[in-house]
Design an enzyme around this catalytic site. Structure first.
Site, mmCIF file in Angstrom:
data_model
loop_
_atom_site.group_PDB
_atom_site.id
_atom_site.type_symbol
_atom_site.label_atom_id
_atom_site.label_comp_id
_atom_site.label_asym_id
_atom_site.label_seq_id
_atom_site.Cartn_x
_atom_site.Cartn_y
_atom_site.Cartn_z
ATOM 1 N N ASP A 7 0.876 -1.153 0.000
ATOM 2 C CA ASP A 7 0.000 0.000 0.000
ATOM 3 C C ASP A 7 0.932 1.226 0.000
ATOM 4 O O ASP A 7 2.108 1.111 0.364
ATOM 5 C CB ASP A 7 -0.850 -0.065 1.282
ATOM 6 C CG ASP A 7 -1.647 1.190 1.509
ATOM 7 O OD1 ASP A 7 -2.317 1.637 0.573
ATOM 8 O OD2 ASP A 7 -1.597 1.727 2.633
ATOM 9 N N LEU A 8 0.444 2.388 -0.385
ATOM 10 C CA LEU A 8 1.329 3.571 -0.419
ATOM 11 C C LEU A 8 1.183 4.419 0.843
ATOM 12 O O LEU A 8 2.079 4.483 1.689
ATOM 13 C CB LEU A 8 1.011 4.415 -1.663
ATOM 14 C CG LEU A 8 1.887 5.653 -1.821
ATOM 15 C CD1 LEU A 8 3.311 5.299 -2.215
ATOM 16 C CD2 LEU A 8 1.302 6.607 -2.859
ATOM 17 N N ASP A 9 0.007 5.038 0.949
ATOM 18 C CA ASP A 9 -0.230 5.979 2.045
ATOM 19 C C ASP A 9 -0.250 5.241 3.381
ATOM 20 O O ASP A 9 -1.105 4.384 3.602
ATOM 21 C CB ASP A 9 -1.576 6.671 1.784
ATOM 22 C CG ASP A 9 -2.010 7.563 2.928
ATOM 23 O OD1 ASP A 9 -1.142 8.125 3.598
ATOM 24 O OD2 ASP A 9 -3.227 7.689 3.141
ATOM 25 N N THR A 15 1.433 10.138 3.592
ATOM 26 C CA THR A 15 0.622 11.158 2.914
ATOM 27 C C THR A 15 -0.709 11.376 3.633
ATOM 28 O O THR A 15 -1.413 12.342 3.342
ATOM 29 C CB THR A 15 0.382 10.773 1.436
ATOM 30 O OG1 THR A 15 0.372 9.351 1.315
ATOM 31 C CG2 THR A 15 1.462 11.334 0.540
ATOM 32 N N LYS A 43 -8.644 6.413 5.831
ATOM 33 C CA LYS A 43 -7.449 5.708 5.352
ATOM 34 C C LYS A 43 -7.801 4.574 4.399
ATOM 35 O O LYS A 43 -8.602 3.697 4.734
ATOM 36 C CB LYS A 43 -6.628 5.182 6.526
ATOM 37 C CG LYS A 43 -5.979 6.312 7.292
ATOM 38 C CD LYS A 43 -5.016 5.798 8.334
ATOM 39 C CE LYS A 43 -4.435 6.991 9.102
ATOM 40 N NZ LYS A 43 -3.660 6.539 10.256
ATOM 41 N N ARG A 47 -11.416 8.612 -2.871
ATOM 42 C CA ARG A 47 -11.646 10.052 -2.688
ATOM 43 C C ARG A 47 -13.126 10.350 -2.482
ATOM 44 O O ARG A 47 -13.504 11.111 -1.581
ATOM 45 C CB ARG A 47 -11.112 10.802 -3.919
ATOM 46 C CG ARG A 47 -10.955 12.284 -3.701
ATOM 47 C CD ARG A 47 -10.434 12.944 -4.967
ATOM 48 N NE ARG A 47 -9.194 12.347 -5.441
ATOM 49 C CZ ARG A 47 -8.689 12.537 -6.652
ATOM 50 N NH1 ARG A 47 -9.313 13.312 -7.519
ATOM 51 N NH2 ARG A 47 -7.556 11.954 -7.013
ATOM 52 N N SER A 113 -2.242 0.923 -4.542
ATOM 53 C CA SER A 113 -2.729 2.100 -3.809
ATOM 54 C C SER A 113 -4.050 2.593 -4.379
ATOM 55 O O SER A 113 -4.240 2.610 -5.593
ATOM 56 C CB SER A 113 -1.693 3.226 -3.916
ATOM 57 O OG SER A 113 -2.237 4.446 -3.468
ATOM 58 N N ALA A 114 -4.931 3.037 -3.485
ATOM 59 C CA ALA A 114 -6.204 3.614 -3.911
ATOM 60 C C ALA A 114 -6.022 4.992 -4.536
ATOM 61 O O ALA A 114 -6.910 5.490 -5.229
ATOM 62 C CB ALA A 114 -7.132 3.737 -2.700
ATOM 63 N N SER A 115 -4.861 5.594 -4.283
ATOM 64 C CA SER A 115 -4.701 6.994 -4.680
ATOM 65 C C SER A 115 -4.440 7.169 -6.181
ATOM 66 O O SER A 115 -3.582 6.503 -6.751
ATOM 67 C CB SER A 115 -3.534 7.623 -3.912
ATOM 68 O OG SER A 115 -3.323 8.941 -4.374
ATOM 69 N N LYS A 144 -10.862 -0.214 -2.402
ATOM 70 C CA LYS A 144 -10.759 -1.061 -1.221
ATOM 71 C C LYS A 144 -11.993 -0.791 -0.346
ATOM 72 O O LYS A 144 -12.394 0.369 -0.261
ATOM 73 C CB LYS A 144 -9.492 -0.733 -0.424
ATOM 74 C CG LYS A 144 -8.196 -0.932 -1.195
ATOM 75 C CD LYS A 144 -7.012 -0.351 -0.400
ATOM 76 C CE LYS A 144 -5.765 -0.300 -1.256
ATOM 77 N NZ LYS A 144 -4.635 0.385 -0.611
ATOM 78 N N GLU A 168 -0.230 -3.326 4.547
ATOM 79 C CA GLU A 168 -1.315 -2.333 4.629
ATOM 80 C C GLU A 168 -1.378 -1.658 6.000
ATOM 81 O O GLU A 168 -1.064 -2.285 7.007
ATOM 82 C CB GLU A 168 -2.660 -3.052 4.427
ATOM 83 C CG GLU A 168 -3.320 -2.852 3.101
ATOM 84 C CD GLU A 168 -3.808 -1.435 2.829
ATOM 85 O OE1 GLU A 168 -3.879 -0.609 3.758
ATOM 86 O OE2 GLU A 168 -4.130 -1.137 1.668
ATOM 87 N N ASP A 169 -1.829 -0.408 6.011
ATOM 88 C CA ASP A 169 -2.015 0.290 7.296
ATOM 89 C C ASP A 169 -3.493 0.538 7.607
ATOM 90 O O ASP A 169 -3.808 1.085 8.663
ATOM 91 C CB ASP A 169 -1.306 1.650 7.281
ATOM 92 C CG ASP A 169 -2.019 2.651 6.394
ATOM 93 O OD1 ASP A 169 -2.393 2.276 5.256
ATOM 94 O OD2 ASP A 169 -2.237 3.791 6.829
HETATM 95 P P1 B16 Z 1 -6.589 10.239 -3.979
HETATM 96 P P2 B16 Z 1 -3.608 4.222 -0.137
HETATM 97 C C1 B16 Z 1 -5.461 6.163 -0.186
HETATM 98 O O1 B16 Z 1 -4.130 5.732 -0.392
HETATM 99 C C2 B16 Z 1 -5.542 7.049 1.053
HETATM 100 O O2 B16 Z 1 -5.216 6.290 2.215
HETATM 101 C C3 B16 Z 1 -6.949 7.580 1.189
HETATM 102 O O3 B16 Z 1 -7.041 8.423 2.327
HETATM 103 C C4 B16 Z 1 -7.314 8.363 -0.085
HETATM 104 O O4 B16 Z 1 -8.644 8.848 -0.020
HETATM 105 C C5 B16 Z 1 -7.161 7.431 -1.287
HETATM 106 O O5 B16 Z 1 -5.832 6.926 -1.339
HETATM 107 C C6 B16 Z 1 -7.473 8.136 -2.598
HETATM 108 O O6 B16 Z 1 -6.486 9.102 -2.823
HETATM 109 O O7 B16 Z 1 -7.626 11.219 -3.554
HETATM 110 O O8 B16 Z 1 -5.183 10.802 -3.997
HETATM 111 O O9 B16 Z 1 -6.928 9.535 -5.264
HETATM 112 O O10 B16 Z 1 -3.565 4.033 1.355
HETATM 113 O O11 B16 Z 1 -4.523 3.231 -0.819
HETATM 114 O O12 B16 Z 1 -2.228 4.260 -0.741
HETATM 115 MG MG MG Z 2 -2.808 3.162 3.337
#
Ligand code: B16
Ligand code: MG
Length: 209
Positions: A7-9, A15, A43, A47, A113-115, A144, A168-169
């Site tokens: 996972d990233l964040d 982040t 977390k 978005r 990562s979801a981001s 997720k 994962e966190d």
């Molecule tokens: P974005 P991860 C997630 O990252 C974050 O933990 C979560 O808080 C955020 O809403 C999501 O990414 C989407 O991010 O708005 O930048 O697309 O933990 O899956 O790496």
């Molecule tokens: Mg995370």
């Protein structure tokens, strides 16, 4: 086990603090304070889902889809501004060493990562070259706890899900890994990550497993 999917964040970089500050700024503009104690719920979730949680915390209802899009985009603008100067000094402790040890040991390395900014952030951290595949929010439709982000990474790595370990966190991420038939290591509080196979208190502790 043949692959490790990060996972990233919260695992590679913190982040979460910038996501929090950006949501807090948006909440302030909407007339309420988004407190840190609510942040855990954001977390790992998408978005749009994060926005819904923030609005729920603020007791704001009846927001149109169009307005939600505008609010999510506004928050993302604040977030991108906040992370514009991010660099390798923000990589979480032990992660660079852990990745290089596992690569030497023959594991394939993936990002899940979801981001939507996941790939860009890895580039800024100078870590993108260490990853065999990078799957971020741009490559998946389902967030997720759906396992898609991890199963896609496994597929691109050419490794069966049963031979992948996810790190994962977030509770949503642990649920996603389990749903994908993968082993998982939780980083953080045991009571939040209790479904993980192993829980370590922080990223530095990964070096001792
Ligand atoms: P974005 P991860 C997630 O990252 C974050 O933990 C979560 O808080 C955020 O809403 C999501 O990414 C989407 O991010 O708005 O930048 O697309 O933990 O899956 O790496
Ligand atoms: Mg995370």
């Amino acid at each position: 086990m043949k692959a490790i999917i990060f996972d990233l964040d919260g695992v590679v970089v913190d982040t979460a603090k910038y996501h929090y500050l950006a949501w807090r700024k948006l909440a302030q503009e909407l007339g309420f304070t988004f407190e840190k104690m609510h942040n855990e719920r954001l977390k790992g979730v998408s978005r749009m889902r994060s926005l819904e949680i923030v609005l729920e915390v603020g007791g704001i209802t009846g927001v149109s889809e169009e307005k939600k899009q505008e609010l999510a985009e506004r928050k993302n603008g604040y977030y991108l501004e906040m992370i514009s100067g991010i660099n390798q000094s923000e990589i979480l402790p032990g992660i660079t060493e852990f990745i290089s040890r596992k690569k030497k040991a023959g594991y394939k390395i993936g990002l899940g990562s979801a981001s939507k900014s996941g790939g860009m952030i890895l580039e800024k951290l100078g870590l993108a070259g260490q990853f065999d595949v990078i799957v971020d929010g741009n490559l998946v439709e389902r967030a997720k706890p759906d396992p898609q982000v991890f199963t896609k990474a496994a597929e691109l790595l050419g490794v069966p899900c049963s031979q992948c370990i996810v790190i994962e966190d977030a509770a949503a991420g642990i649920d996603a890994a389990i749903a994908g038939g993968m082993k998982c290591i939780g980083v953080g509080a045991r009571d939040i990550l209790k479904k993980a196979d192993i829980v370590v208190p922080d990223t530095e502790a990964l070096l001792s497993i």
